[in-house]
Design an enzyme around this catalytic site. Structure first.
Site, PDB file in Angstrom:
ATOM      1  N   CYS A 168       0.805  -1.229   0.000  1.00  0.00           N
ATOM      2  CA  CYS A 168       0.000   0.000   0.000  1.00  0.00           C
ATOM      3  C   CYS A 168       0.834   1.272   0.000  1.00  0.00           C
ATOM      4  CB  CYS A 168      -0.930   0.000   1.210  1.00  0.00           C
ATOM      5  SG  CYS A 168      -2.093  -1.391   1.242  1.00  0.00           S
ATOM      6  N   HIS A 247      12.060   1.644   5.979  1.00  0.00           N
ATOM      7  CA  HIS A 247      11.891   0.220   5.674  1.00  0.00           C
ATOM      8  C   HIS A 247      12.405  -0.615   6.838  1.00  0.00           C
ATOM      9  CE1 HIS A 247      11.626  -3.500   3.559  1.00  0.00           C
ATOM     10  NE2 HIS A 247      11.501  -2.960   2.359  1.00  0.00           N
ATOM     11  N   HIS A 336      -2.866  20.077   5.936  1.00  0.00           N
ATOM     12  CA  HIS A 336      -3.784  18.991   5.621  1.00  0.00           C
ATOM     13  C   HIS A 336      -3.052  17.658   5.756  1.00  0.00           C
ATOM     14  CE1 HIS A 336      -6.340  22.147   3.920  1.00  0.00           C
ATOM     15  NE2 HIS A 336      -5.277  22.557   3.260  1.00  0.00           N
ATOM     16  N   HIS A 340      -3.320   7.246   4.559  1.00  0.00           N
ATOM     17  CA  HIS A 340      -3.679   5.979   3.902  1.00  0.00           C
ATOM     18  C   HIS A 340      -4.889   5.357   4.583  1.00  0.00           C
ATOM     19  CE1 HIS A 340      -3.596   1.940   2.407  1.00  0.00           C
ATOM     20  NE2 HIS A 340      -3.146   1.433   3.534  1.00  0.00           N
ATOM     21  N   HIS A 369     -14.957   5.151   3.766  1.00  0.00           N
ATOM     22  CA  HIS A 369     -16.378   4.832   3.713  1.00  0.00           C
ATOM     23  C   HIS A 369     -16.865   4.695   2.273  1.00  0.00           C
ATOM     24  CE1 HIS A 369     -20.746   5.832   3.814  1.00  0.00           C
ATOM     25  NE2 HIS A 369     -20.723   5.046   4.871  1.00  0.00           N
ATOM     26  N   ASN A 373     -10.449   0.491   1.183  1.00  0.00           N
ATOM     27  CA  ASN A 373      -8.985   0.492   1.099  1.00  0.00           C
ATOM     28  C   ASN A 373      -8.594   0.088  -0.319  1.00  0.00           C
ATOM     29  OD1 ASN A 373      -6.245   0.111   1.255  1.00  0.00           O
ATOM     30  ND2 ASN A 373      -6.299  -1.316   2.975  1.00  0.00           N
TER      31      ASN A 373
END
Length: 461
Positions: A168, A247, A336, A340, A369, A373
């Site tokens: 992702c 990572h 802002h 994710h 919503h 995802n």
């Protein structure tokens, strides 16, 4: 005397020239987002409550305990009933996918979003210099990037990168690749294409850590057009200020918490371990330690250091401690927060750690919503929500945060170049968001499952 003056002036002017060249070259290394297009699948791919229940019922390896687990997971997920799934689910073949199912799913997205983006920007495909495609769980030959090159008949000297397995967080990895290419090549256009293929990745077993992925992931994607051409600066939407990648793959606990594997019966699926929140928190904290120095004002860093040192010295002289731990106020450098949409728990966790308000979290919650995802592309749906709500004004700073298997946490800061207000993928529904309630109807329709007795339960027809 004149000769002596010349000897002094020549190195001075030469030094000024070198200094100007370096400043000028830095301007050519900027990374601008010219435009982006999120993907909205057709309505015949919408996963409402009733159809989702039918899909679960026809998964033969599930029993009452698995039904109860799935009900609890989907009710608390924050996902509504207007998200989208792959076409293979609507033909009832999710247990028997073919390679063509995955490829056609991606091509449907590619040709829609890339086509719209190029048409709106007025660019010919032959003007694209760099192409980066990231789809984590589908690897085809020829590559998905090659299919885009072939379809749009792009140049034979185009620089192509095809990323798989990055999870992702792959969107910002793709942006980082573009940024590095821009450092050594002037006046270039880059196209980033980000999505996930769900068709070949439905899990048909009953391992709870793997059926969870069936609930969370939805179809989506985004195509992003970037450039380092300074002549396009006024036309651009965003300018990249910094990007940090973390990572934790060297840590076994982090590496194993989010992994594609087979269950005890040999069924392939995507395992989400119980230690995933812990791994995500570690990676997030380490990422913030690096990027905070790049995005926060000096006054905030000094304030935090002073409070931290005071608390440390107080703790040395007291056994009771000195109150709550000091926290950096990221709102001093960020306007802002583009988070994710990995799930309600992910959004809540970031909100607590950064002390964000519901207004700050609204774009991520509403995206989860409405679209679910969508893996690496979810960030761009959140960004599009902010734009559709006309929140993004010239000079604002947007902080993007993403997580991915490996385990990775990647983040970056964008500066809004001009006032923005296009609806993008939200144009037909933005006025109805946020709704009065984001509670999905699964509990109302299937809540009776909670009270069933395992010894007498039968799957309803």
């Amino acid at each position: 005397m004149e000769l002596l003056l010349m000897l002094y002036l020549v190195p001075i002017f030469f030094s000024l020239y070198i200094f100007w060249r370096k400043i000028d070259q830095r301007r050519d290394r900027e990374c601008y987002i010219i435009d982006y297009q999120c993907y909205k699948p057709t309505d015949d791919r919408m996963l409402d409550t009733e159809f989702s229940g039918e899909v679960i019922k026809r998964t033969k390896n599930l029993g009452l305990l698995e039904y109860q687990f799935l009900l609890k997971a989907i009710v608390s997920s924050g996902i509504g009933e207007h998200t989208y799934g792959p076409r293979i689910m609507f033909s009832g073949r999710e247990d028997h996918p073919t390679l063509d199912d995955g490829i056609s799913e991606m091509e449907e997205f590619f040709y829609d979003s890339v086509g719209k983006l190029l048409e709106r920007s007025g660019l010919s495909p032959s003007q694209i210099d760099v192409l980066v495609v990231n789809v984590s769980m589908l690897s085809a030959v020829p590559s998905l990037s090659a299919r885009i090159v072939n379809h749009y008949k792009m140049r034979d000297d185009i620089k192509v990168f095809n990323l798989t397995g990055m999870g992702c967080s792959a969107s910002l990895i793709s942006v980082d690749i573009v940024r590095n290419v821009f450092k050594s090549h002037k006046n270039r256009y880059a196209l980033v294409v980000t999505s996930e293929s769900l068709s070949p990745n439905w899990y048909s077993g009953n391992d709870r850590s793997m059926i969870l992925a069936n609930c969370l992931f939805r179809s989506g994607g985004c195509a992003i057009l970037l450039s380092n051409n300074r002549a396009l600066a006024d036309r651009a939407m965003f300018k990249l200020k910094c990007l940090v990648r973390t990572h934790h793959g060297a840590r076994d606990e982090s590496y194993d918490c989010c992994i594609q594997t087979e269950d005890a019966q040999g069924r392939l699926g995507f395992h989400l371990g119980k230690n995933l929140p812990k791994a995500a928190t570690r990676a997030f904290i380490d990422n913030l330690k690096q990027i905070s120095f790049k995005i926060l004002p000096i006054r905030e860093l000094v304030r935090f250091a002073a409070v931290y040192m005071y608390r440390k010295m107080t703790n040395q002289n007291s056994t009771k401690g000195s109150g709550p731990r000091p926290v950096l106020n990221f709102k001093t450098g960020v306007d802002h927060f583009c988070i994710h949409t990995g799930g309600k728990a992910v959004i809540d966790g970031i909100g607590v750690n950064l002390e964000l308000s519901e207004f700050d979290l609204e774009p991520a919650r509403m995206t989860l919503h409405r679209f679910g995802n969508t893996s690496a592309s979810s960030l761009w749906y959140v960004l599009a929500y902010m734009e559709a709500k006309k929140r993004l004004k010239k000079g604002d700073k947007v902080f993007m945060i993403s997580f991915g298997a490996g385990f990775k946490c990647n983040s970056c800061l964008w500066e809004v170049v001009r006032d923005l207000g296009d609806g993008n993928v939200w144009s037909d529904c933005i006025d109805s968001y946020p709704p009065e309630s984001i509670v999905n109807p699964f509990l109302e329709k299937y809540g009776w499952i909670k009270d069933e007795d395992p010894s007498t339960f039968k799957i309803p027809k």
